[in-house]
Design a protein around this motif. Structure first.
Motif, PDB file in Angstrom:
ATOM      1  N   GLY A   1       0.797  -1.178  -0.027  1.00  0.00           N
ATOM      2  CA  GLY A   1      -0.002  -0.104  -0.055  1.00  0.00           C
ATOM      3  C   GLY A   1       0.883   1.198  -0.020  1.00  0.00           C
ATOM      4  O   GLY A   1       2.060   1.323   0.241  1.00  0.00           O
ATOM      5  N   ALA A   2       0.258   2.440  -0.427  1.00  0.00           N
ATOM      6  CA  ALA A   2       0.713   3.654  -0.300  1.00  0.00           C
ATOM      7  C   ALA A   2       0.276   4.545   0.722  1.00  0.00           C
ATOM      8  O   ALA A   2      -1.296   4.625   0.703  1.00  0.00           O
ATOM      9  CB  ALA A   2       0.782   4.403  -1.741  1.00  0.00           C
ATOM     10  N   VAL A   3       0.733   5.246   1.497  1.00  0.00           N
ATOM     11  CA  VAL A   3       0.605   6.128   2.370  1.00  0.00           C
ATOM     12  C   VAL A   3      -0.351   7.345   1.881  1.00  0.00           C
ATOM     13  O   VAL A   3      -1.469   7.582   2.545  1.00  0.00           O
ATOM     14  CB  VAL A   3       1.409   7.131   3.345  1.00  0.00           C
ATOM     15  CG1 VAL A   3       0.773   7.729   4.372  1.00  0.00           C
ATOM     16  CG2 VAL A   3       2.277   5.874   4.154  1.00  0.00           C
ATOM     17  N   THR A   4       0.064   7.867   0.732  1.00  0.00           N
ATOM     18  CA  THR A   4      -0.978   9.127   0.352  1.00  0.00           C
ATOM     19  C   THR A   4      -1.703   8.774  -1.452  1.00  0.00           C
ATOM     20  O   THR A   4      -1.073   7.860  -1.899  1.00  0.00           O
ATOM     21  CB  THR A   4      -0.128  10.205   0.073  1.00  0.00           C
ATOM     22  OG1 THR A   4       1.071   9.635  -0.868  1.00  0.00           O
ATOM     23  CG2 THR A   4       0.523  10.743   1.252  1.00  0.00           C
ATOM     24  N   ASP A   5      -2.825   9.071  -1.116  1.00  0.00           N
ATOM     25  CA  ASP A   5      -3.576   9.011  -2.294  1.00  0.00           C
ATOM     26  C   ASP A   5      -3.097   9.646  -3.566  1.00  0.00           C
ATOM     27  O   ASP A   5      -3.122   9.194  -4.606  1.00  0.00           O
ATOM     28  CB  ASP A   5      -5.043   9.404  -2.329  1.00  0.00           C
ATOM     29  CG  ASP A   5      -5.686   8.662  -1.119  1.00  0.00           C
ATOM     30  OD1 ASP A   5      -5.528   7.427  -1.223  1.00  0.00           O
ATOM     31  OD2 ASP A   5      -6.695   9.313  -0.500  1.00  0.00           O
TER      32      ASP A   5
ATOM     33  N   GLU B   1      -3.434  15.842   0.965  1.00  0.00           N
ATOM     34  CA  GLU B   1      -3.063  15.061   2.293  1.00  0.00           C
ATOM     35  C   GLU B   1      -4.195  13.821   2.274  1.00  0.00           C
ATOM     36  O   GLU B   1      -5.267  13.876   1.873  1.00  0.00           O
ATOM     37  CB  GLU B   1      -3.238  15.522   3.388  1.00  0.00           C
ATOM     38  CG  GLU B   1      -2.188  16.758   3.818  1.00  0.00           C
ATOM     39  CD  GLU B   1      -0.907  16.023   4.079  1.00  0.00           C
ATOM     40  OE1 GLU B   1      -0.522  15.180   4.981  1.00  0.00           O
ATOM     41  OE2 GLU B   1       0.215  16.233   3.202  1.00  0.00           O
ATOM     42  N   PRO B   2      -3.699  12.619   2.532  1.00  0.00           N
ATOM     43  CA  PRO B   2      -4.825  11.580   2.531  1.00  0.00           C
ATOM     44  C   PRO B   2      -5.787  11.576   3.754  1.00  0.00           C
ATOM     45  O   PRO B   2      -5.801  12.320   4.645  1.00  0.00           O
ATOM     46  CB  PRO B   2      -3.756  10.218   2.916  1.00  0.00           C
ATOM     47  CG  PRO B   2      -2.839  10.716   3.836  1.00  0.00           C
ATOM     48  CD  PRO B   2      -2.216  12.079   3.064  1.00  0.00           C
ATOM     49  N   GLY B   3      -7.028  11.512   3.156  1.00  0.00           N
ATOM     50  CA  GLY B   3      -8.210  11.411   4.124  1.00  0.00           C
ATOM     51  C   GLY B   3      -8.138  10.387   5.240  1.00  0.00           C
ATOM     52  O   GLY B   3      -7.325   9.345   5.128  1.00  0.00           O
ATOM     53  N   ALA B   4      -9.045  10.495   6.219  1.00  0.00           N
ATOM     54  CA  ALA B   4      -9.088   9.583   7.293  1.00  0.00           C
ATOM     55  C   ALA B   4      -9.565   8.150   6.877  1.00  0.00           C
ATOM     56  O   ALA B   4      -8.858   7.240   7.406  1.00  0.00           O
ATOM     57  CB  ALA B   4     -10.189  10.037   8.353  1.00  0.00           C
ATOM     58  N   ALA B   5     -10.396   7.829   5.889  1.00  0.00           N
ATOM     59  CA  ALA B   5     -10.726   6.789   5.162  1.00  0.00           C
ATOM     60  C   ALA B   5      -9.422   5.825   4.598  1.00  0.00           C
ATOM     61  O   ALA B   5      -9.436   4.797   4.854  1.00  0.00           O
ATOM     62  CB  ALA B   5     -11.781   6.711   4.130  1.00  0.00           C
TER      63      ALA B   5
ATOM     64  N   ALA C   1      11.706  13.726   0.961  1.00  0.00           N
ATOM     65  CA  ALA C   1      11.218  14.728   1.782  1.00  0.00           C
ATOM     66  C   ALA C   1       9.706  13.890   1.852  1.00  0.00           C
ATOM     67  O   ALA C   1       8.925  13.478   1.114  1.00  0.00           O
ATOM     68  CB  ALA C   1      10.777  15.892   1.063  1.00  0.00           C
ATOM     69  N   TYR C   2       9.242  13.881   3.275  1.00  0.00           N
ATOM     70  CA  TYR C   2       8.167  13.204   3.685  1.00  0.00           C
ATOM     71  C   TYR C   2       7.593  13.782   4.761  1.00  0.00           C
ATOM     72  O   TYR C   2       8.259  14.441   5.321  1.00  0.00           O
ATOM     73  CB  TYR C   2       8.194  11.639   3.739  1.00  0.00           C
ATOM     74  CG  TYR C   2       9.283  11.119   4.806  1.00  0.00           C
ATOM     75  CD1 TYR C   2       8.844  10.850   6.201  1.00  0.00           C
ATOM     76  CD2 TYR C   2      10.496  11.475   5.006  1.00  0.00           C
ATOM     77  CE1 TYR C   2       9.542  10.597   7.139  1.00  0.00           C
ATOM     78  CE2 TYR C   2      11.355  10.962   5.934  1.00  0.00           C
ATOM     79  CZ  TYR C   2      11.023  10.354   6.890  1.00  0.00           C
ATOM     80  OH  TYR C   2      11.768  10.370   7.913  1.00  0.00           O
ATOM     81  N   ASN C   3       6.281  13.331   5.249  1.00  0.00           N
ATOM     82  CA  ASN C   3       5.584  13.611   6.206  1.00  0.00           C
ATOM     83  C   ASN C   3       5.839  12.762   7.527  1.00  0.00           C
ATOM     84  O   ASN C   3       4.846  11.598   7.547  1.00  0.00           O
ATOM     85  CB  ASN C   3       4.212  14.191   5.946  1.00  0.00           C
ATOM     86  CG  ASN C   3       3.423  14.598   7.195  1.00  0.00           C
ATOM     87  OD1 ASN C   3       4.062  14.705   8.344  1.00  0.00           O
ATOM     88  ND2 ASN C   3       2.681  15.454   6.853  1.00  0.00           N
ATOM     89  N   PRO C   4       6.663  12.811   8.486  1.00  0.00           N
ATOM     90  CA  PRO C   4       6.510  11.905   9.823  1.00  0.00           C
ATOM     91  C   PRO C   4       5.418  11.637  10.379  1.00  0.00           C
ATOM     92  O   PRO C   4       5.149  10.556  10.852  1.00  0.00           O
ATOM     93  CB  PRO C   4       7.679  12.237  10.483  1.00  0.00           C
ATOM     94  CG  PRO C   4       7.790  13.752  10.229  1.00  0.00           C
ATOM     95  CD  PRO C   4       7.522  14.022   8.738  1.00  0.00           C
ATOM     96  N   GLY C   5       4.787  12.836  10.493  1.00  0.00           N
ATOM     97  CA  GLY C   5       3.180  12.606  11.195  1.00  0.00           C
ATOM     98  C   GLY C   5       2.372  11.630  10.534  1.00  0.00           C
ATOM     99  O   GLY C   5       1.645  10.771  11.327  1.00  0.00           O
ATOM    100  N   LEU C   6       2.417  11.635   9.171  1.00  0.00           N
ATOM    101  CA  LEU C   6       1.481  10.566   8.321  1.00  0.00           C
ATOM    102  C   LEU C   6       1.949   9.175   8.706  1.00  0.00           C
ATOM    103  O   LEU C   6       1.039   8.273   8.902  1.00  0.00           O
ATOM    104  CB  LEU C   6       1.609  10.740   7.147  1.00  0.00           C
ATOM    105  CG  LEU C   6       0.831  11.969   6.535  1.00  0.00           C
ATOM    106  CD1 LEU C   6       0.761  12.047   4.924  1.00  0.00           C
ATOM    107  CD2 LEU C   6      -0.744  11.881   6.927  1.00  0.00           C
ATOM    108  N   LEU C   7       3.172   8.992   9.044  1.00  0.00           N
ATOM    109  CA  LEU C   7       3.494   7.811   9.374  1.00  0.00           C
ATOM    110  C   LEU C   7       3.515   7.180  10.702  1.00  0.00           C
ATOM    111  O   LEU C   7       3.010   6.274  10.696  1.00  0.00           O
ATOM    112  CB  LEU C   7       5.173   7.683   9.152  1.00  0.00           C
ATOM    113  CG  LEU C   7       5.752   7.855   7.615  1.00  0.00           C
ATOM    114  CD1 LEU C   7       7.177   7.586   7.255  1.00  0.00           C
ATOM    115  CD2 LEU C   7       4.853   7.180   6.428  1.00  0.00           C
ATOM    116  N   ALA C   8       3.372   8.183  11.534  1.00  0.00           N
ATOM    117  CA  ALA C   8       2.984   7.938  13.029  1.00  0.00           C
ATOM    118  C   ALA C   8       1.747   7.481  13.015  1.00  0.00           C
ATOM    119  O   ALA C   8       1.455   6.669  13.974  1.00  0.00           O
ATOM    120  CB  ALA C   8       3.413   9.093  13.840  1.00  0.00           C
ATOM    121  N   ALA C   9       0.793   8.180  12.363  1.00  0.00           N
ATOM    122  CA  ALA C   9      -0.621   7.613  12.501  1.00  0.00           C
ATOM    123  C   ALA C   9      -0.864   6.551  11.764  1.00  0.00           C
ATOM    124  O   ALA C   9      -1.628   5.649  12.563  1.00  0.00           O
ATOM    125  CB  ALA C   9      -1.336   8.931  11.665  1.00  0.00           C
TER     126      ALA C   9
END
Length: 344
Positions: free
Chosen positions: A259-263, A268-272, A294-302
């Motif tokens: 899978g991929a973290v971002t759509d 930004e990816p939605g909650a679904a 470059a990436y968003n560490p907060g997304l990975l933590a979520a």
């Protein structure tokens, strides 16, 4: 009007012979690297995009526009990657020969058909395939930058990962194939030989050199592929990616991400979508993610929700490597090391 000649047409039609080495302009650094290898000993190509630039959305500087105006050959990956280049190329280089990597006969493409960019590989075909086969028969006669630490926010320069990402991509011209064709070394051999044929038609004095360089490059790609196959043999660990930019490399070596973290690079990816990736992480016991520089560490933590995971950086454009003939193989080695580490 700008001319695009597929490989077979290059062979069947006589091209003008240049008194000097043709001036060649490429769009991104990996294609520039392959072209530099083919032209080694004869001349140097130019590249439009500077290191780290977003190929999807780029505004050329006057000096880069001048490169196109002076070009005899314009090489690009395709509209799926650089949609802004289509009209610009036709306006600034009306007499240049245009070669589009994703449209060359023999190139393996991956169609974007579902979530996370999952789709089937297929080979590009055109009306000149019989000639292309003859060309292939002719050629048969010839012979760790990984990091665990988290960095800064994502800029998302390589994606087109799922349906939402595809919609954004479709807005660039309804292209349904993943544009990251350069990450399959077999595709690199196809374009190297095509470049050699085109330049040889235009520069007969160096034709043998171009073809010799292309064949040596193709042999290097075969050797690297064998190395990666050994590296990844028996690897069973599941991984995810921040963007689905690596499908060509993963698919070539049998290690597709789950899978991929971002759509999409546009939002930004939605909650679904986050919930969907969380479920995939749990289902496949994912403990590793391949990210762009470059990436968003907060997304990975979520996504990982307190689970232990490793971050491995792999740049699809090889921006940290010295531009030139060595960049492309170095980029592939980075990807091979990253994928091996994430699937160990």
């Amino acid at each position: 009007m700008l001319r695009y000649l597929p490989v077979a047409a290059m062979i069947a039609c006589a091209a003008p012979v240049f008194a000097e080495v043709p001036q060649v302009v490429t769009d991104i650094a990996p294609l520039h690297s392959i072209t530099a290898r083919v032209m080694q000993g004869a001349g140097e190509p130019a590249v439009l995009l500077p290191p780290g630039a977003d190929p999807h959305h780029y505004a050329m500087r006057p000096s880069e526009a001048q490169l196109l105006q002076d070009a005899d050959v314009v090489l690009s990956v395709g509209a799926g990657l650089t949609p802004w280049l289509e009209g610009v190329t036709e306006d600034l280089s009306p007499d240049a020969v245009e070669m589009i990597w994703a449209e060359l006969p023999g190139v393996t493409l991956i169609e974007i058909t579902g979530a996370h960019g999952e789709g089937e590989a297929h080979e590009h075909e055109d009306a000149h395939d019989a000639h292309a086969d003859d060309h292939d028969d002719h050629h048969d006669d010839h012979a760790d930058d990984t990091h665990d630490e988290e960095t800064h926010d994502e800029h998302g320069h390589d994606d087109h990962d799922d349906e939402e990402g595809h919609d954004d991509h479709a807005g660039h011209g309804d292209h349904s194939d993943d544009p990251h064709v350069w990450l399959n070394p077999d595709n690199a051999s196809v374009v190297a030989r095509a470049i050699a044929v085109q330049l040889g038609e235009m520069d007969a004095e160096n034709a043998a050199l171009y073809m010799q360089n292309a064949e040596a490059f193709a042999a290097d790609m075969d050797a690297l592929s064998a190395e990666f196959e050994g590296q990844l043999s028996g690897a069973t660990g599941a991984h995810i990616v921040t963007h689905d930019a690596y499908a060509y490399f993963e698919t070539r070596f049998g290690q597709r991400s789950v899978g991929a973290v971002t759509d999409s690079h546009a939002a930004e990816p939605g909650a679904a979508h986050i919930r969907e990736i969380q479920e995939l992480v749990a289902e496949h016991d994912v403990a590793c993610v391949i990210v762009e520089p470059a990436y968003n560490p907060g997304l990975l933590a979520a996504v990982f929700e307190g689970r232990a995971y490793e971050i491995v950086v792999a740049d699809p454009l090889g921006a940290e490597h010295e531009p030139g003939a060595g960049l492309y193989p170095a980029l592939l080695k980075d990807l091979g090391a990253a994928l091996a580490r994430c699937t160990k």
